[in-house]
Design a protein around this motif. Structure first.
Motif, PDB file in Angstrom:
ATOM      1  N   VAL A 259     -39.918  16.502   1.921  1.00  0.00           N
ATOM      2  CA  VAL A 259     -39.121  15.430   1.316  1.00  0.00           C
ATOM      3  C   VAL A 259     -37.723  15.936   1.007  1.00  0.00           C
ATOM      4  N   GLY A 260     -37.635  17.189   0.550  1.00  0.00           N
ATOM      5  CA  GLY A 260     -36.327  17.769   0.253  1.00  0.00           C
ATOM      6  C   GLY A 260     -35.424  17.826   1.465  1.00  0.00           C
ATOM      7  N   ASP A 261     -36.006  18.094   2.631  1.00  0.00           N
ATOM      8  CA  ASP A 261     -35.205  18.107   3.862  1.00  0.00           C
ATOM      9  C   ASP A 261     -34.668  16.714   4.171  1.00  0.00           C
ATOM     10  N   LEU A 262     -35.453  15.681   3.873  1.00  0.00           N
ATOM     11  CA  LEU A 262     -35.053  14.311   4.177  1.00  0.00           C
ATOM     12  C   LEU A 262     -33.952  13.801   3.253  1.00  0.00           C
ATOM     13  N   THR A 263     -33.889  14.328   2.050  1.00  0.00           N
ATOM     14  CA  THR A 263     -32.878  13.876   1.090  1.00  0.00           C
ATOM     15  C   THR A 263     -31.726  14.860   0.955  1.00  0.00           C
ATOM     16  N   ASN A 264     -31.779  15.943   1.713  1.00  0.00           N
ATOM     17  CA  ASN A 264     -30.725  16.946   1.638  1.00  0.00           C
ATOM     18  C   ASN A 264     -29.380  16.348   2.048  1.00  0.00           C
ATOM     19  N   GLY A 265     -28.360  16.624   1.265  1.00  0.00           N
ATOM     20  CA  GLY A 265     -27.025  16.129   1.569  1.00  0.00           C
ATOM     21  C   GLY A 265     -26.638  14.879   0.818  1.00  0.00           C
ATOM     22  N   CYS A 266     -27.589  14.288   0.076  1.00  0.00           N
ATOM     23  CA  CYS A 266     -27.240  13.102  -0.708  1.00  0.00           C
ATOM     24  C   CYS A 266     -27.815  13.223  -2.120  1.00  0.00           C
ATOM     25  N   GLN A 267     -27.142  12.611  -3.060  1.00  0.00           N
ATOM     26  CA  GLN A 267     -27.626  12.571  -4.439  1.00  0.00           C
ATOM     27  C   GLN A 267     -28.621  11.421  -4.532  1.00  0.00           C
ATOM     28  N   PHE A 268     -29.849  11.702  -4.157  1.00  0.00           N
ATOM     29  CA  PHE A 268     -30.834  10.644  -3.974  1.00  0.00           C
ATOM     30  C   PHE A 268     -31.168   9.904  -5.256  1.00  0.00           C
ATOM     31  N   GLN A 269     -31.183   8.553  -5.165  1.00  0.00           N
ATOM     32  CA  GLN A 269     -31.645   7.660  -6.214  1.00  0.00           C
ATOM     33  C   GLN A 269     -32.325   6.462  -5.541  1.00  0.00           C
ATOM     34  N   ASP A 270     -33.109   5.729  -6.322  1.00  0.00           N
ATOM     35  CA  ASP A 270     -33.762   4.529  -5.792  1.00  0.00           C
ATOM     36  C   ASP A 270     -32.732   3.551  -5.226  1.00  0.00           C
ATOM     37  N   SER A 271     -33.188   2.780  -4.253  1.00  0.00           N
ATOM     38  CA  SER A 271     -32.456   1.601  -3.769  1.00  0.00           C
ATOM     39  C   SER A 271     -31.040   1.915  -3.292  1.00  0.00           C
ATOM     40  N   TRP A 272     -30.859   3.059  -2.632  1.00  0.00           N
ATOM     41  CA  TRP A 272     -29.576   3.457  -2.057  1.00  0.00           C
ATOM     42  C   TRP A 272     -28.458   3.590  -3.096  1.00  0.00           C
ATOM     43  N   LYS A 273     -28.820   3.897  -4.333  1.00  0.00           N
ATOM     44  CA  LYS A 273     -27.800   4.069  -5.367  1.00  0.00           C
ATOM     45  C   LYS A 273     -27.146   5.447  -5.308  1.00  0.00           C
ATOM     46  N   GLY A 274     -27.873   6.424  -4.732  1.00  0.00           N
ATOM     47  CA  GLY A 274     -27.296   7.758  -4.601  1.00  0.00           C
ATOM     48  C   GLY A 274     -26.346   7.838  -3.414  1.00  0.00           C
ATOM     49  N   LEU A 275     -25.327   8.680  -3.521  1.00  0.00           N
ATOM     50  CA  LEU A 275     -24.303   8.781  -2.482  1.00  0.00           C
ATOM     51  C   LEU A 275     -24.524   9.980  -1.567  1.00  0.00           C
ATOM     52  N   ILE A 276     -24.181   9.802  -0.289  1.00  0.00           N
ATOM     53  CA  ILE A 276     -24.192  10.906   0.660  1.00  0.00           C
ATOM     54  C   ILE A 276     -22.944  11.745   0.405  1.00  0.00           C
ATOM     55  N   GLU A 277     -23.148  13.034   0.141  1.00  0.00           N
ATOM     56  CA  GLU A 277     -22.015  13.915  -0.166  1.00  0.00           C
ATOM     57  C   GLU A 277     -21.784  14.974   0.903  1.00  0.00           C
ATOM     58  N   ASN A 278     -22.779  15.199   1.754  1.00  0.00           N
ATOM     59  CA  ASN A 278     -22.639  16.204   2.797  1.00  0.00           C
ATOM     60  C   ASN A 278     -23.272  15.661   4.076  1.00  0.00           C
ATOM     61  N   THR A 279     -22.459  15.092   4.943  1.00  0.00           N
ATOM     62  CA  THR A 279     -22.990  14.481   6.160  1.00  0.00           C
ATOM     63  C   THR A 279     -23.547  15.523   7.135  1.00  0.00           C
ATOM     64  N   SER A 280     -23.114  16.766   7.025  1.00  0.00           N
ATOM     65  CA  SER A 280     -23.651  17.810   7.891  1.00  0.00           C
ATOM     66  C   SER A 280     -25.089  18.147   7.528  1.00  0.00           C
ATOM     67  N   ALA A 281     -25.409  18.067   6.237  1.00  0.00           N
ATOM     68  CA  ALA A 281     -26.752  18.378   5.774  1.00  0.00           C
ATOM     69  C   ALA A 281     -27.676  17.168   5.822  1.00  0.00           C
ATOM     70  N   TYR A 282     -27.104  15.981   5.819  1.00  0.00           N
ATOM     71  CA  TYR A 282     -27.887  14.738   5.793  1.00  0.00           C
ATOM     72  C   TYR A 282     -28.314  14.384   7.206  1.00  0.00           C
ATOM     73  N   ILE A 283     -29.621  14.445   7.499  1.00  0.00           N
ATOM     74  CA  ILE A 283     -30.102  14.375   8.884  1.00  0.00           C
ATOM     75  C   ILE A 283     -30.312  12.955   9.405  1.00  0.00           C
ATOM     76  N   TRP A 284     -30.059  11.940   8.591  1.00  0.00           N
ATOM     77  CA  TRP A 284     -30.291  10.566   9.034  1.00  0.00           C
ATOM     78  C   TRP A 284     -29.105   9.955   9.764  1.00  0.00           C
ATOM     79  N   ASP A 285     -27.888  10.234   9.303  1.00  0.00           N
ATOM     80  CA  ASP A 285     -26.734   9.568   9.901  1.00  0.00           C
ATOM     81  C   ASP A 285     -26.274  10.288  11.168  1.00  0.00           C
ATOM     82  N   LEU A 286     -25.275   9.750  11.837  1.00  0.00           N
ATOM     83  CA  LEU A 286     -24.830  10.268  13.127  1.00  0.00           C
ATOM     84  C   LEU A 286     -23.722  11.297  13.017  1.00  0.00           C
ATOM     85  N   ASN A 287     -23.231  11.524  11.804  1.00  0.00           N
ATOM     86  CA  ASN A 287     -22.114  12.446  11.615  1.00  0.00           C
ATOM     87  C   ASN A 287     -22.597  13.882  11.522  1.00  0.00           C
ATOM     88  N   GLU A 288     -21.735  14.795  11.902  1.00  0.00           N
ATOM     89  CA  GLU A 288     -22.110  16.213  11.869  1.00  0.00           C
ATOM     90  C   GLU A 288     -22.030  16.746  10.440  1.00  0.00           C
TER      91      GLU A 288
END
Length: 288
Positions: A259-288
Motif C-alpha cells: 500500500v505504501g508503494d501505491l501512495t508514495n509521492g502523495c500526501q494521501f487522504q480520503d476522497s482525493w483530498k491529499g496532494l501529489i507532491e512527487n510525480t516521480s515517486a507517484y506510480i499512477w500518473d504519466l509524469n516522470e
C-alpha cells in the motif's frame, strides 16, 4: 513340549497419546509450509497472468498506432454487452484465454466457468481481477452533446513506462463482514488526483478533455480507507497476496507492491483530498 501362547501386542494409553502428540506436532510444522507453498504457487500464476496481459497490451499498441485500449466504448452498464466493449474484451484476441484475467487467490469469485455470449463476456469482463488505471490511460467522458467516449493515450505520452502502473489486482465488492465478494473490477482509481506545483498552485492530474460535461467514475470518489468495509478502501484495488498487490507496469514488467508503494509521492487522504507532491515517486500518473 508345550508352547506358551504368545500374548497379543497392544498399545497403552500413554503410547497413543505420544503418537497423537507427534502427529499434531508434524501437522503444525507442515501445514504452514503447505499453505505457504500454495500461496506462492497462486502468486506465481497471478504474476504470469499479468505478464501475459502486459504482452497483449504491447501487441495491441503496436497494431493501433501506439494507442492503449479504450477502457470502454460507451457509458458502462451491466446489461450493455450488445453495444459496449471493455478493455478486457478488446485485449482478449491477444490473450486467447479469459482465465488470464482472473486471480487464483480471489476467494470471492466462486466457481463460475468460462463465460459465453456477448452479454456473458461483457458481464464477466467487468469483474476482471486486473483493474485498469483508466483515469490516466483512458478516461471515459461525456461531451457537451451528451455522447460518452473513451480517450486512450499513446504510450509515448508516458514519461517513464517502467514506473507507471497500468493495471493492478482488484475486487468487485465486499460483504458486510468485509470479505471479498463477486470477483474483481475491470477498473481502479488512484489514491490522489491533484498536483501541488512548484509555485504552490494546485492542478488536476487527470487529462480529461477540455469542455467535457462529466466523466465516468465511482461515488464516493477516490480511496475510502476510513470506511474499512468499503470495496473502495483501496480504490477498487485489492491485496490478494499476503497484503501485497500484483501490478503490471507500462513497459510490461510485473511486480508485487505494498500500500505504501501505491501512495508514495502523495500526501494521501480520503476522497482525493491529499496532494501529489512527487510525480516521480507517484506510480499512477504519466509524469516522470
Amino acid at each position: 513340549m508345550v508352547r506358551r501362547q504368545s500374548e497379543s501386542a497392544g498399545y497403552t494409553l500413554i503410547e497413543l497419546l505420544v503418537v497423537t502428540a507427534v502427529i499434531a506436532v508434524i501437522a503444525a510444522i507442515t501445514f504452514p509450509i503447505y499453505k505457504g507453498a500454495m500461496s506462492a504457487a497462486k502468486r506465481t500464476v497471478c504474476i504470469n497472468n499479468f505478464t501475459a496481459i502486459g504482452r497483449a497490451m504491447q501487441m495491441y499498441t503496436t497494431d493501433y498506432d501506439d494507442r492503449v485500449p479504450p477502457v470502454n466504448y460507451k457509458y458502462v452498464s451491466y446489461h450493455s454487452g450488445s453495444n459496449d466493449r471493455t478493455w478486457v474484451q478488446t485485449l482478449s484476441p491477444y490473450t486467447g484465454d479469459f482465465r488470464l484475467f482472473t486471480c487464483p487467490s480471489d476467494t470471492g469469485r466462486g466457481t463460475a466457468g468460462t463465460p459465453s455470449g456477448w452479454e456473458g463476456y461483457y458481464a464477466a469482463s467487468l469483474r476482471s481481477n486486473l483493474g485498469y488505471n483508466y483515469m490516466y490511460f483512458s478516461p471515459l467522458v461525456q461531451d457537451q452533446a451528451g455522447v460518452w467516449a473513451s480517450h486512450p493515450i499513446a504510450m509515448s505520452q508516458i514519461a517513464n513506462t517502467s514506473r507507471t502502473l497500468a493495471f493492478i489486482d482488484s475486487v468487485w465488492d465486499r460483504s458486510e463482514s468485509g470479505k471479498p465478494l463477486g470477483g474483481g473490477s475491470w477498473v481502479t482509481v488512484p489514491p490522489c488526483r491533484y498536483v501541488k506545483m512548484a509555485d504552490g498552485t494546485v492542478t488536476d492530474s487527470f487529462d480529461i478533455p477540455r469542455g467535457s460535461r462529466s466523466y465516468f467514475g465511482f461515488s464516493p470518489v477516490g480511496w475510502q480507507p476510513s470506511s474499512t468495509l468499503s470495496w473502495l478502501v483501496y480504490g477498487g484495488a485489492w491485496p490478494w497476496h499476503n497484503d501485497r498487490f500484483t501490478v503490471g507496469f507500462g513497459d510490461g514488467h510485473v511486480d508485487m507492491v505494498t500500500v505504501g508503494d501505491l501512495t508514495n509521492g502523495c500526501q494521501f487522504q480520503d476522497s482525493w483530498k491529499g496532494l501529489i507532491e512527487n510525480t516521480s515517486a507517484y506510480i499512477w500518473d504519466l509524469n516522470e
